[in-house]
Design a protein around this motif. Structure first.
Motif, PDB file in Angstrom:
ATOM      1  N   PHE A   5     131.379 -66.148 -26.014  1.00 59.80           N
ATOM      2  CA  PHE A   5     130.083 -66.108 -26.704  1.00 59.80           C
ATOM      3  C   PHE A   5     129.095 -67.414 -26.544  1.00 59.80           C
ATOM      4  O   PHE A   5     127.699 -66.962 -26.152  1.00 59.80           O
ATOM      5  CB  PHE A   5     130.456 -66.149 -28.195  1.00 59.80           C
ATOM      6  N   ASP A   6     129.622 -68.615 -25.996  1.00 54.16           N
ATOM      7  CA  ASP A   6     128.946 -69.774 -25.431  1.00 54.16           C
ATOM      8  C   ASP A   6     128.347 -69.449 -24.198  1.00 54.16           C
ATOM      9  O   ASP A   6     127.048 -69.323 -23.825  1.00 54.16           O
ATOM     10  CB  ASP A   6     129.487 -70.777 -25.373  1.00 54.16           C
ATOM     11  N   SER A   7     128.981 -68.795 -23.341  1.00 51.43           N
ATOM     12  CA  SER A   7     128.487 -68.440 -21.851  1.00 51.43           C
ATOM     13  C   SER A   7     127.433 -67.134 -22.012  1.00 51.43           C
ATOM     14  O   SER A   7     126.497 -67.330 -21.378  1.00 51.43           O
ATOM     15  CB  SER A   7     129.658 -68.110 -21.177  1.00 51.43           C
ATOM     16  N   GLN A   8     127.592 -66.046 -22.909  1.00 54.47           N
ATOM     17  CA  GLN A   8     126.787 -65.285 -23.141  1.00 54.47           C
ATOM     18  C   GLN A   8     125.572 -65.775 -23.801  1.00 54.47           C
ATOM     19  O   GLN A   8     124.428 -65.230 -23.186  1.00 54.47           O
ATOM     20  CB  GLN A   8     127.383 -64.218 -23.908  1.00 54.47           C
ATOM     21  N   LEU A   9     125.605 -66.580 -24.662  1.00 52.67           N
ATOM     22  CA  LEU A   9     124.437 -67.323 -25.146  1.00 52.67           C
ATOM     23  C   LEU A   9     123.475 -68.077 -24.211  1.00 52.67           C
ATOM     24  O   LEU A   9     122.389 -67.948 -24.176  1.00 52.67           O
ATOM     25  CB  LEU A   9     124.805 -68.168 -26.438  1.00 52.67           C
ATOM     26  N   ILE A  10     124.004 -68.691 -23.312  1.00 53.32           N
ATOM     27  CA  ILE A  10     123.690 -69.540 -22.318  1.00 53.32           C
ATOM     28  C   ILE A  10     122.855 -68.657 -21.293  1.00 53.32           C
ATOM     29  O   ILE A  10     121.724 -68.845 -20.678  1.00 53.32           O
ATOM     30  CB  ILE A  10     124.396 -70.570 -21.626  1.00 53.32           C
ATOM     31  N   GLU A  11     123.555 -67.775 -20.899  1.00 52.02           N
ATOM     32  CA  GLU A  11     123.232 -66.613 -19.856  1.00 52.02           C
ATOM     33  C   GLU A  11     121.892 -65.974 -20.482  1.00 52.02           C
ATOM     34  O   GLU A  11     120.836 -65.789 -19.743  1.00 52.02           O
ATOM     35  CB  GLU A  11     124.064 -65.725 -19.267  1.00 52.02           C
ATOM     36  N   SER A  12     121.845 -65.574 -21.566  1.00 45.25           N
ATOM     37  CA  SER A  12     120.683 -64.894 -22.503  1.00 45.25           C
ATOM     38  C   SER A  12     119.427 -65.710 -22.648  1.00 45.25           C
ATOM     39  O   SER A  12     118.473 -65.189 -22.270  1.00 45.25           O
ATOM     40  CB  SER A  12     121.082 -64.274 -23.651  1.00 45.25           C
ATOM     41  N   VAL A  13     119.666 -67.021 -22.773  1.00 50.03           N
ATOM     42  CA  VAL A  13     118.701 -68.070 -22.677  1.00 50.03           C
ATOM     43  C   VAL A  13     117.937 -68.118 -21.352  1.00 50.03           C
ATOM     44  O   VAL A  13     116.741 -68.183 -21.228  1.00 50.03           O
ATOM     45  CB  VAL A  13     119.172 -69.367 -23.461  1.00 50.03           C
ATOM     46  N   GLU A  14     118.819 -68.196 -20.443  1.00 43.89           N
ATOM     47  CA  GLU A  14     118.497 -68.385 -18.861  1.00 43.89           C
ATOM     48  C   GLU A  14     117.572 -67.214 -18.643  1.00 43.89           C
ATOM     49  O   GLU A  14     116.528 -67.309 -17.953  1.00 43.89           O
ATOM     50  CB  GLU A  14     119.512 -68.601 -18.077  1.00 43.89           C
ATOM     51  N   VAL A  15     118.024 -65.869 -18.962  1.00 43.73           N
ATOM     52  CA  VAL A  15     117.419 -64.868 -18.601  1.00 43.73           C
ATOM     53  C   VAL A  15     116.063 -64.724 -19.282  1.00 43.73           C
ATOM     54  O   VAL A  15     114.859 -64.523 -18.511  1.00 43.73           O
ATOM     55  CB  VAL A  15     118.257 -63.576 -19.061  1.00 43.73           C
ATOM     56  N   ARG A  16     116.093 -64.947 -20.443  1.00 44.86           N
ATOM     57  CA  ARG A  16     114.920 -65.012 -21.372  1.00 44.86           C
ATOM     58  C   ARG A  16     113.742 -66.033 -20.569  1.00 44.86           C
ATOM     59  O   ARG A  16     112.497 -65.709 -20.659  1.00 44.86           O
ATOM     60  CB  ARG A  16     114.961 -65.474 -22.830  1.00 44.86           C
ATOM     61  N   ARG A  17     114.191 -67.202 -20.170  1.00 43.96           N
ATOM     62  CA  ARG A  17     113.367 -68.161 -19.675  1.00 43.96           C
ATOM     63  C   ARG A  17     112.743 -67.568 -18.306  1.00 43.96           C
ATOM     64  O   ARG A  17     111.531 -67.821 -18.115  1.00 43.96           O
ATOM     65  CB  ARG A  17     113.996 -69.489 -19.792  1.00 43.96           C
ATOM     66  N   ASN A  18     113.487 -67.264 -17.713  1.00 43.45           N
ATOM     67  CA  ASN A  18     113.111 -66.478 -16.294  1.00 43.45           C
ATOM     68  C   ASN A  18     111.938 -65.406 -16.547  1.00 43.45           C
ATOM     69  O   ASN A  18     110.989 -65.251 -16.004  1.00 43.45           O
ATOM     70  CB  ASN A  18     114.159 -65.880 -15.351  1.00 43.45           C
ATOM     71  N   ARG A  19     112.288 -64.437 -17.511  1.00 47.36           N
ATOM     72  CA  ARG A  19     111.420 -63.514 -18.001  1.00 47.36           C
ATOM     73  C   ARG A  19     110.030 -64.052 -18.521  1.00 47.36           C
ATOM     74  O   ARG A  19     108.822 -63.563 -17.945  1.00 47.36           O
ATOM     75  CB  ARG A  19     111.971 -62.557 -18.914  1.00 47.36           C
ATOM     76  N   LEU A  20     110.092 -64.944 -19.221  1.00 44.21           N
ATOM     77  CA  LEU A  20     108.703 -65.582 -19.779  1.00 44.21           C
ATOM     78  C   LEU A  20     108.183 -66.468 -18.638  1.00 44.21           C
ATOM     79  O   LEU A  20     106.779 -66.023 -18.647  1.00 44.21           O
ATOM     80  CB  LEU A  20     109.192 -66.571 -20.885  1.00 44.21           C
ATOM     81  N   THR A  21     108.824 -66.956 -17.793  1.00 43.72           N
ATOM     82  CA  THR A  21     108.252 -67.459 -16.784  1.00 43.72           C
ATOM     83  C   THR A  21     107.471 -66.930 -15.656  1.00 43.72           C
ATOM     84  O   THR A  21     106.397 -66.848 -15.411  1.00 43.72           O
ATOM     85  CB  THR A  21     109.015 -68.415 -15.900  1.00 43.72           C
TER      86      THR A  21
END
Length: 138
Positions: A5-21
C-alpha cells in the motif's frame, strides 16, 4: 500488505506529479503535447542552424576585411618602395637637386618651373640659385 500500500501510494503520487508537470509545461491534450514537443525541436534546430550560418558569415566577413587590409598595405608599401627607388636613383649623394631645393610656396608666379634645371648641382650653387629663382632673376 502494508508495504504494498505504501509503495502504491508513493508511486501514484510520483505519477500524479509527472502528469501535473507535463500538463503545466505542454498542456492537457497528450496529442498536442507530442506535436508541441516535435515543433519545439524543429524551432530549436532552426535557431541553431541560423546561429551557425551567422557565425560562418561573420568569420567570412572578418577574413575578407583582413585580406583587403593586407593587400592594400602591401600595395602601399610597394608604391612607397618604388618612389624611394626612383628618388634614390635620381639623386646622387653629395649633390642637391634644384627642384627639390625650392619650395613651391615661395616661388612667385613670374618664375617658370620649366626654367629650373632638373639636373643635380653642387649644394652651394643650389643655395645661391634659390634666391635668384624666387626673385625672378636668372
Amino acid at each position: 500488505m502494508a508495504m504494498d500500500f505504501d509503495s502504491q501510494l508513493i508511486e501514484s503520487v510520483e505519477v500524479r506529479r509527472n502528469r501535473l508537470t507535463t500538463s503545466l509545461l505542454f498542456g492537457a491534450n497528450p496529442t498536442e503535447r507530442r506535436w508541441k514537443g516535435r515543433s519545439n525541436l524543429l524551432v530549436y534546430g532552426l535557431v541553431v542552424g541560423a546561429l551557425i550560418c551567422a557565425f560562418c558569415v561573420a568569420i567570412s566577413f572578418v577574413i575578407m576585411v583582413l585580406t583587403n587590409y593586407m593587400q592594400e598595405r602591401e600595395e602601399r608599401e610597394r608604391q612607397q618602395q618604388e618612389r624611394m627607388d626612383q628618388n634614390a636613383s635620381a639623386v646622387v649623394p653629395g649633390t642637391v637637386d634644384v627642384t627639390d631645393a625650392t619650395d613651391a610656396t615661395e616661388v612667385t608666379a613670374d618664375v617658370d618651373p620649366a626654367s629650373v634645371p632638373p639636373t643635380p648641382v653642387h649644394a652651394a650653387a643650389a643655395l645661391e640659385a634659390v634666391p635668384a629663382l624666387i626673385s625672378g632673376r636668372s
